[in-house]
Design a protein around this motif. Sequence first.
Motif, short mmCIF file in Angstrom:
data_model
loop_
_atom_site.label_atom_id
_atom_site.label_comp_id
_atom_site.label_asym_id
_atom_site.label_seq_id
_atom_site.Cartn_x
_atom_site.Cartn_y
_atom_site.Cartn_z
N VAL A 126 42.03 44.71 36.92
CA VAL A 126 41.87 43.48 37.71
C VAL A 126 43.22 43.14 38.32
N VAL A 127 43.18 42.63 39.56
CA VAL A 127 44.41 42.21 40.25
C VAL A 127 44.35 40.70 40.47
N LEU A 128 45.43 40.01 40.11
CA LEU A 128 45.58 38.59 40.39
C LEU A 128 46.52 38.43 41.57
N ASP A 129 46.09 37.71 42.62
CA ASP A 129 46.92 37.48 43.79
C ASP A 129 47.69 36.19 43.57
N ASN A 130 49.00 36.30 43.37
CA ASN A 130 49.83 35.13 43.10
C ASN A 130 50.68 34.74 44.31
N GLY A 131 50.07 34.83 45.49
CA GLY A 131 50.76 34.39 46.68
C GLY A 131 50.54 32.91 46.97
N GLY A 132 49.68 32.28 46.20
CA GLY A 132 49.35 30.87 46.43
C GLY A 132 49.90 29.97 45.35
N ASP A 133 49.09 28.95 44.96
CA ASP A 133 49.58 27.97 43.99
C ASP A 133 49.07 28.29 42.57
N LEU A 134 49.56 27.51 41.62
CA LEU A 134 49.23 27.73 40.21
C LEU A 134 47.74 27.52 39.94
N THR A 135 47.13 26.56 40.59
CA THR A 135 45.70 26.30 40.39
C THR A 135 44.87 27.52 40.74
N SER A 136 45.21 28.15 41.86
CA SER A 136 44.51 29.38 42.27
C SER A 136 44.73 30.50 41.27
N GLU B 205 45.45 30.25 38.05
CA GLU B 205 44.73 29.98 36.80
C GLU B 205 43.24 30.29 36.95
N ALA B 206 42.67 29.92 38.09
CA ALA B 206 41.24 30.18 38.32
C ALA B 206 40.97 31.69 38.33
N GLN B 207 41.85 32.44 38.99
CA GLN B 207 41.69 33.90 39.02
C GLN B 207 41.82 34.49 37.62
N LEU B 208 42.78 33.98 36.85
CA LEU B 208 43.00 34.50 35.51
C LEU B 208 41.79 34.23 34.62
N ASP B 209 41.27 33.03 34.65
CA ASP B 209 40.12 32.70 33.81
C ASP B 209 38.91 33.58 34.17
N ALA B 210 38.72 33.81 35.47
CA ALA B 210 37.62 34.69 35.90
C ALA B 210 37.86 36.12 35.42
N ALA B 211 39.11 36.57 35.49
CA ALA B 211 39.44 37.93 35.06
C ALA B 211 39.18 38.12 33.56
N LEU B 212 39.53 37.11 32.77
CA LEU B 212 39.32 37.22 31.32
C LEU B 212 37.84 37.32 30.97
#
Length: 198
Positions: free
Chosen positions: A172-182, A184-191
């Motif tokens: 899974v890839v998390l795109d961290n080009g945006g803000d922390l809220t985005s 965290e949402a990506q991380l929770d979905a990835a988990l």
Amino acid sequence: MTPAPRRLGLTGSIGAGKSTVARLLRERGLDVIDADAIARTVSSWPEVLRDVRERLGEAYVTDGALDRPALAALVFRDPEARTVLNGIVHPRVRAEAARQEANARSVWVVHDVPLLFENGLERGMDATLLVDAPLSVRVARVVARDGLSPEQVAARDAAQMPPEEKRRRASVVLDNGGDLTSLEAQLDAALVTLGVTS
């Protein structure tokens, strides 16, 4: 006998935000084994200082400690020296990581490893999580954080596997080009996707 924990490999290019994701994973109750922190500890061991002195030179050990800026300058311009240093440090890091994993409490244990793919360590993981961001964003973060020049950051980035190849290899890839809220949402979905959480 307690079953061995499942392993989640966490990695990311310089400035991508891997440390932020590691913190978020700890907040979610996962044990995180930080290879960089272990490397810093291991690097102060007398036998490591001795090996660096003998194999790379007296100039890289000063006042009973590694001269980190000098070593960084060396290994990012000389791949052979980087291989020597990795050969001194990495086996000891792996041994300490294994000891920490044996004491972990969570079903999934996160291995936070900057060079996960470069060193082929993904083969020992049940899944991998890559944190990525555009190069311009990553360079700006590291310049602000560490005081390096953009050229120094680019040289360190170039010494790692290209982000495109890391993306190809990651579960899974998390795109961290945006803000922390985005993030965290990506991380929770990835988990959830990986079965770490439900």
